[in-house]
Design a protein around this motif. Structure first.
Motif, PDB file in Angstrom:
ATOM      1  N   SER B  80     -61.701   8.124  11.591  1.00 52.61           N
ATOM      2  CA  SER B  80     -62.774   8.464  12.542  1.00 52.61           C
ATOM      3  C   SER B  80     -63.332   7.185  13.175  1.00 52.61           C
ATOM      4  N   PHE B  81     -63.541   6.163  12.330  1.00 53.79           N
ATOM      5  CA  PHE B  81     -64.067   4.894  12.846  1.00 53.79           C
ATOM      6  C   PHE B  81     -63.093   4.287  13.865  1.00 53.79           C
ATOM      7  N   ASN B  82     -61.820   4.238  13.486  1.00 55.96           N
ATOM      8  CA  ASN B  82     -60.820   3.656  14.399  1.00 55.96           C
ATOM      9  C   ASN B  82     -60.730   4.438  15.709  1.00 55.96           C
ATOM     10  N   ASN B  83     -60.804   5.781  15.591  1.00 53.74           N
ATOM     11  CA  ASN B  83     -60.747   6.593  16.813  1.00 53.74           C
ATOM     12  C   ASN B  83     -62.000   6.413  17.668  1.00 53.74           C
ATOM     13  N   ILE B  85     -63.721   3.647  17.842  1.00 60.69           N
ATOM     14  CA  ILE B  85     -63.543   2.350  18.513  1.00 60.69           C
ATOM     15  C   ILE B  85     -62.744   2.565  19.804  1.00 60.69           C
ATOM     16  N   GLU B  86     -61.698   3.382  19.683  1.00 60.99           N
ATOM     17  CA  GLU B  86     -60.855   3.654  20.851  1.00 60.99           C
ATOM     18  C   GLU B  86     -61.674   4.375  21.939  1.00 60.99           C
ATOM     19  N   LEU B  87     -62.513   5.319  21.503  1.00 57.34           N
ATOM     20  CA  LEU B  87     -63.345   6.048  22.465  1.00 57.34           C
ATOM     21  C   LEU B  87     -64.270   5.102  23.231  1.00 57.34           C
ATOM     22  N   VAL B  88     -64.945   4.200  22.502  1.00 58.77           N
ATOM     23  CA  VAL B  88     -65.884   3.282  23.172  1.00 58.77           C
ATOM     24  C   VAL B  88     -65.121   2.305  24.081  1.00 58.77           C
ATOM     25  N   ASN B  89     -63.947   1.879  23.639  1.00 58.19           N
ATOM     26  CA  ASN B  89     -63.142   0.984  24.492  1.00 58.19           C
ATOM     27  C   ASN B  89     -62.743   1.674  25.800  1.00 58.19           C
ATOM     28  N   THR B  90     -62.338   2.928  25.690  1.00 62.90           N
ATOM     29  CA  THR B  90     -61.947   3.658  26.920  1.00 62.90           C
ATOM     30  C   THR B  90     -63.181   3.893  27.806  1.00 62.90           C
ATOM     31  N   LEU B  91     -64.309   4.147  27.149  1.00 64.22           N
ATOM     32  CA  LEU B  91     -65.547   4.364  27.908  1.00 64.22           C
ATOM     33  C   LEU B  91     -65.980   3.074  28.606  1.00 64.22           C
ATOM     34  N   ASN B  92     -65.820   1.940  27.905  1.00 61.03           N
ATOM     35  CA  ASN B  92     -66.126   0.639  28.519  1.00 61.03           C
ATOM     36  C   ASN B  92     -65.296   0.433  29.785  1.00 61.03           C
ATOM     37  N   ARG B  93     -64.001   0.772  29.685  1.00 60.93           N
ATOM     38  CA  ARG B  93     -63.125   0.584  30.853  1.00 60.93           C
ATOM     39  C   ARG B  93     -63.544   1.505  31.993  1.00 60.93           C
ATOM     40  N   ALA B  94     -63.857   2.756  31.654  1.00 59.50           N
ATOM     41  CA  ALA B  94     -64.261   3.715  32.701  1.00 59.50           C
ATOM     42  C   ALA B  94     -65.593   3.302  33.331  1.00 59.50           C
ATOM     43  N   CYS B 110     -72.171   3.977  21.455  1.00 53.36           N
ATOM     44  CA  CYS B 110     -72.282   2.762  20.628  1.00 53.36           C
ATOM     45  C   CYS B 110     -73.126   3.045  19.385  1.00 53.36           C
ATOM     46  N   LYS B 111     -74.206   3.800  19.596  1.00 57.77           N
ATOM     47  CA  LYS B 111     -75.096   4.130  18.468  1.00 57.77           C
ATOM     48  C   LYS B 111     -74.350   4.964  17.432  1.00 57.77           C
ATOM     49  N   GLU B 112     -73.614   5.972  17.905  1.00 54.07           N
ATOM     50  CA  GLU B 112     -72.859   6.827  16.978  1.00 54.07           C
ATOM     51  C   GLU B 112     -71.772   6.018  16.262  1.00 54.07           C
ATOM     52  N   LEU B 113     -71.159   5.106  17.004  1.00 55.73           N
ATOM     53  CA  LEU B 113     -70.119   4.268  16.405  1.00 55.73           C
ATOM     54  C   LEU B 113     -70.702   3.439  15.263  1.00 55.73           C
ATOM     55  N   MET B 114     -71.902   2.900  15.490  1.00 47.61           N
ATOM     56  CA  MET B 114     -72.541   2.100  14.433  1.00 47.61           C
ATOM     57  C   MET B 114     -72.936   2.982  13.244  1.00 47.61           C
ATOM     58  N   GLU B 147     -65.889  -6.938  12.361  1.00 49.86           N
ATOM     59  CA  GLU B 147     -65.553  -7.790  13.512  1.00 49.86           C
ATOM     60  C   GLU B 147     -65.082  -6.947  14.699  1.00 49.86           C
ATOM     61  N   ILE B 148     -64.282  -5.906  14.394  1.00 51.96           N
ATOM     62  CA  ILE B 148     -63.794  -5.025  15.473  1.00 51.96           C
ATOM     63  C   ILE B 148     -64.988  -4.321  16.134  1.00 51.96           C
ATOM     64  N   LEU B 149     -65.917  -3.881  15.281  1.00 48.14           N
ATOM     65  CA  LEU B 149     -67.123  -3.226  15.800  1.00 48.14           C
ATOM     66  C   LEU B 149     -67.895  -4.180  16.713  1.00 48.14           C
ATOM     67  N   ALA B 150     -68.097  -5.424  16.247  1.00 44.76           N
ATOM     68  CA  ALA B 150     -68.850  -6.406  17.040  1.00 44.76           C
ATOM     69  C   ALA B 150     -68.131  -6.694  18.356  1.00 44.76           C
TER      70      ALA B 150
END
Lengths: 78, 430
Positions: B80-83, B85-94, B110-114, B147-150
């Motif tokens: 779930s955490f890894n997925n 991360i992928e969601l926030v990365n795709t959202l950052n790009r969009a 970001c809040k939910e990811l943390m 580190e990945i989260l940061a």
């Protein structure tokens, strides 16, 4: 000099708890509660402009240390 | 909304109408009306299904549905955490080419990811800081989850910082303190203060307007969090005035709280730093209610260290610094307390000058022999192991004169100090 210092005796249980809590305290700044409410007016008590005492200087020259110092300086002078 | 096509249609509408709240709900892990488990059962969308959604947001949808499967179907927190991360990365790009309507969904993600990270950390405390060489989604080789989260949150921060829109209200910079607060918190956890300082440097280097720390600031909680960590960075560099200014801004924002009992822990954290910094930079002492509301501060400051400084008790102040060394180092207050010795010295010098004037001719009270100070310093230090000789006293006086804390001059030949008749001990803030 100060008379309420904590090193004057063995720390009480409460003092031990404080030292322990300080040493174990998490550095992390906790998130504010989700339902935190803010107003448009500042709380006058914790506003940085009114948080301070007018005068905190130590003008007490009647304490034990001052009396001892006076004696020593008089001795030194003679 | 119960089918994939209906869900995708809602996503498309939210994006087209720039409905921040709606998009947030459509990509959260626990959406209202039990939609989470429903969405987790959707089939993997194919290119034809995704055609209904703006191209930039298609990877967001794919990552989100994958995340829901990890949560509700596989029930695997690490996945779930890894997925996420992928969601926030795709959202950052969009979000890169969107206006600041995208801030709310991004901040909520970001809040939910943390939060997910927090759950993972509780379940696998030893693993979150361990390197993950085989991680499917790692952003760099051998990075830990933390580190990945940061790194992921840093991308969101850069998105906000680099928005070149000159109108702050329309810019993604309007929510910059949210990302800054999250990011600095993570860098502190990673103990990478250099990274945190480089973020501060980037912030200082921007030529664009940033939100002001005043009553109009919407997200005061994030700004206070950011200012707290930023002040510690200044303390780490012994920039006491800058640290004081940041904490003053934080306290000023905190004063807008409706019910301060609900944020006692945050207020105490600020005051632990703010009180000694104000004593040092402004020579100000807090009102008694602070000691009543915060017994720990009363114990470490009012009843001990501040009291020793006030009465010029050099020996006890040294004892305090030694006894609380680990606490002071942890809070980056150690050097500040070493500097507060100056104030302690000044108070002892004042007391000595006063008593010396009393027992000698008061007309000559501005001329004080070094030997008088030697007596008082050694008396103050009676239980200490060190003793002060005339040379050391002369040196302390010279340092205090050079720092502007004493107005006067030394007469080495006569073994005395000649103090200013008007302001021998100028206020620290001057």
């Amino acid at each position: 000099m100060s008379s309420k210092s904590i090193e004057n005796g063995v720390p009480t249980e409460d003092e031990k708890k404080v030292i322990k809590s300080l040493e174990e305290d998490d550095d992390e700044f906790e998130d504010f509660p989700a339902d935190t409410k803010w107003t448009v007016k500042q709380d006058p008590q914790i506003n940085p402009d009114s948080l301070w005492e007018e005068d905190w200087e130590d003008d007490d020259n009647e304490d034990d240390f001052s009396a001892q110092l006076k004696t020593e300086l008089e001795k030194h002078r003679s | 909304m119960s089918t994939l096509s209906q869900y995708l249609s809602h996503i498309d509408t939210a994006i087209k109408t720039q409905d921040s709240r709606q998009l947030s709900t459509l990509i959260e892990i626990n959406p209202p009306n039990g939609q989470g488990p429903v969405r987790s059962q959707f089939q993997d969308p194919n290119d034809f299904d995704l055609f209904a959604v703006d191209e930039k947001f298609r990877p967001v949808v794919v990552a989100y549905l994958k995340l829901l499967k990890a949560i509700y179907v596989v029930n695997d927190i690490k996945k779930s955490f890894n997925n996420y991360i992928e969601l926030v990365n795709t959202l950052n790009r969009a979000a890169n080419t969107e206006t600041n309507w995208i801030n709310l969904p991004l901040m909520k993600a970001c809040k939910e990811l943390m939060d997910i990270f927090g759950v993972m950390e509780k379940s696998f405390p030893e693993e979150v800081q361990a390197k993950q060489p085989d991680s499917e989604f790692q952003t760099s080789a051998n990075s830990s989850s933390l580190e990945i989260l940061a790194s992921t949150i840093n991308n969101s921060f850069k998105l906000s910082l680099n928005d070149k829109n000159l109108d702050l209200k329309q810019s993604k910079r309007v929510d910059i303190y949210f990302f800054l607060g999250c990011l600095l918190r993570l860098y502190f956890r990673l103990n990478t203060l250099d990274m945190a300082k480089s973020v501060e440097k980037a912030l200082k280097g921007t030529r664009f307007e940033l939100p002001k720390f005043d009553k109009h600031l919407v997200d005061k909680s994030s700004a206070i969090t950011y200012l707290y960590y930023s002040a510690i960075l200044s303390l780490d560099d012994s920039e006491f005035n800058a640290a004081h200014e940041k904490l003053e801004q934080a306290m000023s924002l905190l004063a807008y709280i409706k019910k301060r009992t609900s944020v006692e822990s945050q207020m105490e954290k600020l005051l632990v730093l703010y009180l000694p910094l104000t004593l040092y930079t402004q020579n100000k002492y807090p009102k008694p209610f602070i000691w009543k509301e915060f017994p720990i501060l009363n114990y470490i400051y009012n009843e001990s260290s501040f009291n020793y400084i006030k009465s010029g008790d050099v020996n006890k102040l040294n004892w305090f610094i030694q006894k609380f060394e680990s606490f002071l180092l942890k809070k980056k207050l150690y050097l500040l307390f070493e500097s507060l010795k100056d104030l302690c010295y000044i108070n002892l010098l004042k007391k000595t000058v006063k008593i010396h004037a009393f027992i000698t001719d008061s007309k000559g009270s501005h001329i004080v022999p070094f030997s008088a100070f030697t007596v008082s310093f050694n008396l103050s230090n009676s239980t200490g192991q060190e003793t002060f000789n005339k040379q050391e006293i002369e040196c302390i006086l010279a340092v205090l004169i050079s720092k502007g804390r004493i107005k006067g001059y030394l007469s080495h030949g006569n073994g005395c100090i000649v103090l200013s008749k008007t302001v021998p001990f100028p206020p620290l803030s001057s």
